[in-house]
Design a protein around this motif. Structure first.
Motif, PDB file in Angstrom:
ATOM      1  N   SER A 124       0.452  -8.260  -9.856  1.00  0.00           N
ATOM      2  CA  SER A 124       0.621  -9.897  -9.194  1.00  0.00           C
ATOM      3  C   SER A 124       1.947  -9.953  -8.612  1.00  0.00           C
ATOM      4  N   LEU A 125       1.732  -9.675  -7.102  1.00  0.00           N
ATOM      5  CA  LEU A 125       2.551  -9.168  -6.322  1.00  0.00           C
ATOM      6  C   LEU A 125       3.467 -10.904  -5.850  1.00  0.00           C
ATOM      7  N   LYS A 126       4.577 -10.824  -5.809  1.00  0.00           N
ATOM      8  CA  LYS A 126       5.418 -12.086  -5.306  1.00  0.00           C
ATOM      9  C   LYS A 126       5.996 -11.869  -3.759  1.00  0.00           C
ATOM     10  N   VAL A 127       6.069 -10.553  -3.165  1.00  0.00           N
ATOM     11  CA  VAL A 127       6.387 -10.347  -1.938  1.00  0.00           C
ATOM     12  C   VAL A 127       5.430  -9.188  -1.529  1.00  0.00           C
ATOM     13  N   ILE A 128       4.967  -9.699  -0.187  1.00  0.00           N
ATOM     14  CA  ILE A 128       4.230  -8.300   0.478  1.00  0.00           C
ATOM     15  C   ILE A 128       4.907  -8.298   1.827  1.00  0.00           C
ATOM     16  N   ASP A 162      14.018  -5.315  -5.457  1.00  0.00           N
ATOM     17  CA  ASP A 162      14.188  -4.736  -6.613  1.00  0.00           C
ATOM     18  C   ASP A 162      15.172  -5.671  -7.654  1.00  0.00           C
ATOM     19  N   ILE A 163      16.049  -6.217  -6.838  1.00  0.00           N
ATOM     20  CA  ILE A 163      17.271  -6.888  -7.540  1.00  0.00           C
ATOM     21  C   ILE A 163      16.609  -8.377  -7.626  1.00  0.00           C
ATOM     22  N   LEU A 164      15.979  -8.809  -6.768  1.00  0.00           N
ATOM     23  CA  LEU A 164      15.541 -10.436  -6.722  1.00  0.00           C
ATOM     24  C   LEU A 164      14.415 -10.776  -7.432  1.00  0.00           C
ATOM     25  N   VAL A 165      13.322  -9.664  -7.053  1.00  0.00           N
ATOM     26  CA  VAL A 165      12.041 -10.248  -7.842  1.00  0.00           C
ATOM     27  C   VAL A 165      11.403  -9.103  -8.804  1.00  0.00           C
ATOM     28  N   GLY A 166      11.981  -7.919  -8.672  1.00  0.00           N
ATOM     29  CA  GLY A 166      11.447  -7.014  -9.685  1.00  0.00           C
ATOM     30  C   GLY A 166      11.263  -5.672  -9.011  1.00  0.00           C
ATOM     31  N   PRO A 167      10.524  -4.696  -9.571  1.00  0.00           N
ATOM     32  CA  PRO A 167      10.018  -3.445  -9.019  1.00  0.00           C
ATOM     33  C   PRO A 167       9.458  -3.542  -7.727  1.00  0.00           C
ATOM     34  N   CYS A 168       9.692  -2.968  -6.588  1.00  0.00           N
ATOM     35  CA  CYS A 168       9.108  -2.970  -5.307  1.00  0.00           C
ATOM     36  C   CYS A 168       8.638  -1.685  -4.944  1.00  0.00           C
ATOM     37  N   TYR A 169       7.323  -1.492  -4.500  1.00  0.00           N
ATOM     38  CA  TYR A 169       6.817  -0.278  -3.959  1.00  0.00           C
ATOM     39  C   TYR A 169       6.930  -0.077  -2.468  1.00  0.00           C
ATOM     40  N   HIS A 170       7.703   1.147  -2.202  1.00  0.00           N
ATOM     41  CA  HIS A 170       8.100   1.557  -0.848  1.00  0.00           C
ATOM     42  C   HIS A 170       7.198   2.622  -0.567  1.00  0.00           C
ATOM     43  N   TRP A 208      -2.434  -2.152   4.514  1.00  0.00           N
ATOM     44  CA  TRP A 208      -3.379  -3.151   4.018  1.00  0.00           C
ATOM     45  C   TRP A 208      -2.799  -4.549   3.594  1.00  0.00           C
ATOM     46  N   TYR A 209      -1.883  -4.909   4.410  1.00  0.00           N
ATOM     47  CA  TYR A 209      -1.169  -6.369   4.346  1.00  0.00           C
ATOM     48  C   TYR A 209      -2.283  -7.412   4.156  1.00  0.00           C
ATOM     49  N   LYS A 210      -3.208  -7.528   4.851  1.00  0.00           N
ATOM     50  CA  LYS A 210      -4.216  -8.537   4.732  1.00  0.00           C
ATOM     51  C   LYS A 210      -5.002  -8.329   3.371  1.00  0.00           C
ATOM     52  N   GLU A 211      -5.452  -7.366   3.087  1.00  0.00           N
ATOM     53  CA  GLU A 211      -6.113  -7.061   1.615  1.00  0.00           C
ATOM     54  C   GLU A 211      -5.071  -7.670   0.598  1.00  0.00           C
ATOM     55  N   LEU A 212      -3.961  -7.288   0.763  1.00  0.00           N
ATOM     56  CA  LEU A 212      -2.911  -7.444  -0.477  1.00  0.00           C
ATOM     57  C   LEU A 212      -2.654  -8.954  -0.624  1.00  0.00           C
ATOM     58  N   ILE A 213      -2.664  -9.706   0.760  1.00  0.00           N
ATOM     59  CA  ILE A 213      -2.455 -11.048   0.691  1.00  0.00           C
ATOM     60  C   ILE A 213      -3.613 -11.727   0.021  1.00  0.00           C
ATOM     61  N   ALA A 214      -4.885 -11.389   0.342  1.00  0.00           N
ATOM     62  CA  ALA A 214      -6.219 -12.047  -0.206  1.00  0.00           C
ATOM     63  C   ALA A 214      -6.179 -11.640  -1.665  1.00  0.00           C
ATOM     64  N   ARG A 215      -5.423 -10.778  -2.268  1.00  0.00           N
ATOM     65  CA  ARG A 215      -5.591 -10.303  -3.651  1.00  0.00           C
ATOM     66  C   ARG A 215      -4.549 -11.269  -4.162  1.00  0.00           C
ATOM     67  N   ASN A 216      -3.405 -11.445  -3.535  1.00  0.00           N
ATOM     68  CA  ASN A 216      -2.371 -11.933  -3.975  1.00  0.00           C
ATOM     69  C   ASN A 216      -1.794 -13.238  -3.077  1.00  0.00           C
ATOM     70  N   PRO A 217      -2.758 -14.522  -3.226  1.00  0.00           N
ATOM     71  CA  PRO A 217      -2.490 -15.332  -2.215  1.00  0.00           C
ATOM     72  C   PRO A 217      -1.102 -16.354  -2.195  1.00  0.00           C
ATOM     73  N   ASP A 218      -0.563 -16.308  -3.588  1.00  0.00           N
ATOM     74  CA  ASP A 218       0.404 -16.942  -3.716  1.00  0.00           C
ATOM     75  C   ASP A 218       1.774 -16.049  -3.280  1.00  0.00           C
ATOM     76  N   ALA A 219       1.756 -14.937  -2.871  1.00  0.00           N
ATOM     77  CA  ALA A 219       2.660 -14.080  -2.565  1.00  0.00           C
ATOM     78  C   ALA A 219       3.410 -14.606  -1.286  1.00  0.00           C
ATOM     79  N   LYS A 220       4.584 -14.364  -1.138  1.00  0.00           N
ATOM     80  CA  LYS A 220       5.224 -14.509   0.015  1.00  0.00           C
ATOM     81  C   LYS A 220       5.245 -13.411   1.129  1.00  0.00           C
TER      82      LYS A 220
END
Length: 191
Positions: free
Chosen positions: A7-11, A28-36, A83-95
């Motif tokens: 449930s991604l908040k940021v992409i 990592d500080i502001l929203v939680g664990p970030c995959y890089h 895959w930012y477009k697919e990630l946005i489609a799966r997490n439409p509320d993400a910024k």
């Protein structure tokens, strides 16, 4: 460590070498664990199998997606940017955050970092060693990005690099609604 449906908040939609590691640290500080991109290449080598499969198939694998990205609240950098477009489609509320920088400085940064890595790993015995360990993702994916050809354009010179960079930025801006997109140059800092 991470599990559950992502449930991604940021992409992050910015290319590598545009401040994505600094952005990861902030997220990592502001929203939680970030995959890089450092995670599959340096920390969780088993993730390379998932990303290699995605590269071969041309889309995100649903089952692996939950396993690899479950528990993360944000994603930035390679390989997720593919895959930012697919990630946005799966997490439409993400910024969406698009990190940018001067295209020619971006090219030079790529050549001075990842480019040096590629110079070494494109030759034997490194190609054999990477393959043996199942670490093909960083080298192969960087070289053979489907539909991207980033390294080809970088190696062709400044004009092709700038065109590639600017085309990516324009594509993201066209795809993501302006009210959901932050275009950010890391040199701006953050508070």
């Amino acid at each position: 460590m991470h599990c559950g449906t992502p449930s991604l908040k940021v992409i992050g939609a910015g290319l590598s070498r545009t401040g994505t590691l600094s952005l990861k640290t902030a997220l990592d500080i502001l929203v939680g664990p970030c995959y890089h991109g450092t995670i599959p290449t340096l920390e969780k080598h088993q993730d390379c199998l998932f990303w290699n499969k995605c590269l071969k198939d041309g889309h995100l694998d649903e089952e692996g997606y939950a396993t690899v990205l479950g528990g993360y609240k944000a994603v930035v950098d390679f390989p997720c940017v593919l895959w930012y477009k697919e990630l946005i489609a799966r997490n439409p509320d993400a910024k969406v955050i698009l990190t940018i920088r001067d295209p020619l400085k971006w090219r030079q940064s790529c050549l001075n970092s990842v480019g040096k890595y590629l110079d070494v790993t494109e030759t034997w015995p490194c190609t054999w060693f990477h393959s043996l360990l199942g670490l093909d993702l960083p080298r192969d994916a960087i070289i053979k990005l489907p539909g991207l050809n980033m390294w080809e354009t970088i190696r062709c010179g400044e004009d092709s690099s700038a065109d590639y960079f600017n085309t990516h930025v324009d594509e993201v801006k066209k795809h993501v609604p302006a009210d959901n997109l932050l275009v950010f140059e890391v040199q701006q800092g953050w508070e």
